[in-house]
Scaffold this motif. Structure first.
Motif, PDB file in Angstrom:
ATOM      1  N   ARG A  32       0.809  -1.206   0.000  1.00 47.57           N
ATOM      2  CA  ARG A  32       0.000   0.000   0.000  1.00 47.57           C
ATOM      3  C   ARG A  32       0.854   1.272   0.000  1.00 47.57           C
ATOM      4  NH1 ARG A  32      -5.351   0.827   0.706  1.00 47.57           N
ATOM      5  NH2 ARG A  32      -5.389  -1.022  -0.639  1.00 47.57           N
ATOM      6  N   GLN A  33       1.980   1.253   0.711  1.00 45.51           N
ATOM      7  CA  GLN A  33       2.828   2.435   0.705  1.00 45.51           C
ATOM      8  C   GLN A  33       3.389   2.705  -0.682  1.00 45.51           C
ATOM      9  OE1 GLN A  33       3.265   4.706   3.284  1.00 45.51           O
ATOM     10  NE2 GLN A  33       4.014   5.844   1.495  1.00 45.51           N
ATOM     11  N   ALA A  34       3.737   1.629  -1.412  1.00 49.89           N
ATOM     12  CA  ALA A  34       4.244   1.803  -2.775  1.00 49.89           C
ATOM     13  C   ALA A  34       3.164   2.403  -3.672  1.00 49.89           C
ATOM     14  CB  ALA A  34       4.733   0.471  -3.328  1.00 49.89           C
ATOM     15  N   VAL A  35       1.920   1.987  -3.479  1.00 49.39           N
ATOM     16  CA  VAL A  35       0.820   2.550  -4.263  1.00 49.39           C
ATOM     17  C   VAL A  35       0.639   4.028  -3.908  1.00 49.39           C
ATOM     18  CG1 VAL A  35      -1.628   2.409  -4.806  1.00 49.39           C
ATOM     19  CG2 VAL A  35      -0.318   0.317  -4.449  1.00 49.39           C
ATOM     20  N   GLU A  36       0.701   4.341  -2.628  1.00 52.64           N
ATOM     21  CA  GLU A  36       0.569   5.733  -2.205  1.00 52.64           C
ATOM     22  C   GLU A  36       1.668   6.587  -2.832  1.00 52.64           C
ATOM     23  OE1 GLU A  36      -1.718   7.175  -0.569  1.00 52.64           O
ATOM     24  OE2 GLU A  36      -2.763   5.670   0.638  1.00 52.64           O
ATOM     25  N   ASP A  37       2.894   6.069  -2.851  1.00 56.34           N
ATOM     26  CA  ASP A  37       4.005   6.818  -3.427  1.00 56.34           C
ATOM     27  C   ASP A  37       3.792   7.034  -4.924  1.00 56.34           C
ATOM     28  OD1 ASP A  37       5.162   6.822  -0.927  1.00 56.34           O
ATOM     29  OD2 ASP A  37       6.577   5.199  -1.372  1.00 56.34           O
ATOM     30  N   PHE A  38       3.304   6.001  -5.616  1.00 56.41           N
ATOM     31  CA  PHE A  38       3.011   6.119  -7.041  1.00 56.41           C
ATOM     32  C   PHE A  38       1.950   7.184  -7.289  1.00 56.41           C
ATOM     33  CE2 PHE A  38      -0.470   4.683  -9.884  1.00 56.41           C
ATOM     34  CZ  PHE A  38       0.099   5.010 -11.107  1.00 56.41           C
ATOM     35  N   MET A  39       0.875   7.127  -6.525  1.00 55.79           N
ATOM     36  CA  MET A  39      -0.225   8.078  -6.733  1.00 55.79           C
ATOM     37  C   MET A  39       0.225   9.509  -6.456  1.00 55.79           C
ATOM     38  SD  MET A  39      -3.368   5.783  -5.182  1.00 55.79           S
ATOM     39  CE  MET A  39      -4.638   7.010  -5.421  1.00 55.79           C
ATOM     40  N   ALA A  40       1.087   9.680  -5.451  1.00 58.71           N
ATOM     41  CA  ALA A  40       1.613  11.016  -5.169  1.00 58.71           C
ATOM     42  C   ALA A  40       2.530  11.484  -6.300  1.00 58.71           C
ATOM     43  CB  ALA A  40       2.370  11.006  -3.844  1.00 58.71           C
ATOM     44  N   GLU A  41       3.387  10.597  -6.788  1.00 58.84           N
ATOM     45  CA  GLU A  41       4.332  10.972  -7.839  1.00 58.84           C
ATOM     46  C   GLU A  41       3.615  11.413  -9.111  1.00 58.84           C
ATOM     47  OE1 GLU A  41       8.036   9.033 -10.442  1.00 58.84           O
ATOM     48  OE2 GLU A  41       7.185   7.935  -8.737  1.00 58.84           O
ATOM     49  N   VAL A  42       2.564  10.694  -9.500  1.00 59.32           N
ATOM     50  CA  VAL A  42       1.859  11.042 -10.748  1.00 59.32           C
ATOM     51  C   VAL A  42       0.749  12.057 -10.509  1.00 59.32           C
ATOM     52  CG1 VAL A  42       2.407   8.799 -11.760  1.00 59.32           C
ATOM     53  CG2 VAL A  42       0.185   9.118 -10.631  1.00 59.32           C
ATOM     54  N   GLU A  43       0.624  12.548  -9.264  1.00 62.84           N
ATOM     55  CA  GLU A  43      -0.397  13.549  -8.915  1.00 62.84           C
ATOM     56  C   GLU A  43      -1.791  13.061  -9.298  1.00 62.84           C
ATOM     57  OE1 GLU A  43       1.063  16.947 -11.024  1.00 62.84           O
ATOM     58  OE2 GLU A  43       2.738  17.239  -9.654  1.00 62.84           O
ATOM     59  N   PHE A  44      -2.068  11.814  -8.920  1.00 66.17           N
ATOM     60  CA  PHE A  44      -3.294  11.144  -9.338  1.00 66.17           C
ATOM     61  C   PHE A  44      -4.546  11.926  -8.968  1.00 66.17           C
ATOM     62  CE2 PHE A  44      -6.853   8.435  -8.032  1.00 66.17           C
ATOM     63  CZ  PHE A  44      -7.158   7.817  -9.230  1.00 66.17           C
ATOM     64  N   ARG A  45      -4.638  12.381  -7.735  1.00 65.97           N
ATOM     65  CA  ARG A  45      -5.897  12.980  -7.279  1.00 65.97           C
ATOM     66  C   ARG A  45      -6.187  14.279  -8.026  1.00 65.97           C
ATOM     67  NH1 ARG A  45      -7.479   9.548  -3.625  1.00 65.97           N
ATOM     68  NH2 ARG A  45      -5.941   8.451  -2.327  1.00 65.97           N
ATOM     69  N   ALA A  46      -5.153  15.019  -8.383  1.00 66.28           N
ATOM     70  CA  ALA A  46      -5.366  16.281  -9.087  1.00 66.28           C
ATOM     71  C   ALA A  46      -5.944  16.043 -10.479  1.00 66.28           C
ATOM     72  CB  ALA A  46      -4.058  17.054  -9.177  1.00 66.28           C
ATOM     73  N   TRP A  47      -5.352  15.120 -11.241  1.00 67.53           N
ATOM     74  CA  TRP A  47      -5.878  14.943 -12.596  1.00 67.53           C
ATOM     75  C   TRP A  47      -7.120  14.068 -12.633  1.00 67.53           C
ATOM     76  CZ3 TRP A  47      -5.516   9.895 -14.255  1.00 67.53           C
ATOM     77  CH2 TRP A  47      -4.441   9.114 -13.807  1.00 67.53           C
ATOM     78  N   ASN A  48      -7.313  13.221 -11.626  1.00 64.17           N
ATOM     79  CA  ASN A  48      -8.579  12.495 -11.555  1.00 64.17           C
ATOM     80  C   ASN A  48      -9.732  13.473 -11.298  1.00 64.17           C
ATOM     81  OD1 ASN A  48      -9.918   9.754 -11.430  1.00 64.17           O
ATOM     82  ND2 ASN A  48     -10.537  10.574  -9.450  1.00 64.17           N
ATOM     83  N   HIS A  49      -9.456  14.520 -10.520  1.00 66.44           N
ATOM     84  CA  HIS A  49     -10.465  15.546 -10.264  1.00 66.44           C
ATOM     85  C   HIS A  49     -10.859  16.248 -11.561  1.00 66.44           C
ATOM     86  CE1 HIS A  49     -12.711  18.144  -7.549  1.00 66.44           C
ATOM     87  NE2 HIS A  49     -12.246  19.203  -8.187  1.00 66.44           N
ATOM     88  N   ARG A  50      -9.911  16.420 -12.468  1.00 67.19           N
ATOM     89  CA  ARG A  50     -10.225  17.036 -13.758  1.00 67.19           C
ATOM     90  C   ARG A  50     -11.246  16.193 -14.529  1.00 67.19           C
ATOM     91  NH1 ARG A  50      -4.548  17.558 -16.502  1.00 67.19           N
ATOM     92  NH2 ARG A  50      -5.895  17.990 -18.303  1.00 67.19           N
TER      93      ARG A  50
END
Length: 208
Positions: free
Chosen positions: A36-54
């Protein structure tokens, strides 16, 4: 369409985390051996929440994902799968909440929905669940080109449904959305589980 019940607010439900179990980890976890930490790091690196919000605000999935693949080519396969295998993020309905909806529907309580969701992805899910027909109106952020907690989405909801702010009781699991709705004069219940929601509705005289 059910007429509003005098003296009783309309119940307005969020979908993700309240009625549906949507979670991007369902798709991403296997890529990282369920670390789970690796997934969290990936999502932070690709700024997932910001572009998913778009995409919640109506931008096309394919265009946004292609942009992110260009930015992060090392993750292109995972990012493309987020579009092409999006349904794997979706684990289906939260049954205790659906059971509660059934009781409210049987009591002829007018039900509405206001959810941050890509319109194109919502349309993949909508035909699968009869209970979605119980809602007087379902307002999806991607169709409005607005997303919670933007105050304007609550005004747009009122305009689309004809409801007044004082007649809206909003149920959402995300505290910033609750705070934004309350600031617009809506009544609110922060969702923590179907049992707690049922008790809150009983206290308000909205559920037997």
């Amino acid at each position: 369409m059910l007429a509003p019940i005098p003296g009783r607010p309309a119940l307005i439900f969020d979908f993700g985390g309240v009625i549906f179990d949507w979670n991007p980890y369902n798709l991403f976890d296997p890529y990282f051996n369920y670390d789970r930490q690796a997934v969290e790091d990936f999502m932070a690196e690709v700024e997932f929440r910001a572009w998913n919000h778009r995409m919640d605000m109506g931008e096309p999935f394919a265009a946004v994902v292609a942009e992110q693949c260009a930015r992060f080519p090392q993750y292109a396969e995972i990012l493309q799968d987020y579009d092409q295998r999006w349904l794997e993020t979706f684990a289906g309905p939260i049954q205790p909440t659906v059971d509660l909806l059934a009781r409210l529907h049987a009591a002829r309580q007018p039900l509405y929905a206001l959810s941050n969701w890509s319109e194109e992805k919502y349309q993949l899910v909508r035909p699968q669940f009869e209970f979605l027909t119980w809602f007087e109106q379902v307002v999806i952020s991607g169709a409005l080109k607005l997303a919670k907690p933007d105050p304007m989405i609550f005004k747009a909801f009122e305009q689309r449904t004809g409801l007044l702010a004082a007649d809206c009781l909003f149920i959402d699991d995300h505290q910033p959305n609750i705070e934004a709705a309350r600031a617009q004069g809506w009544q609110t219940i922060q969702f923590t589980g179907a049992d707690d929601l049922a008790e809150a509705l009983r206290r308000r005289g909205l559920l037997n």
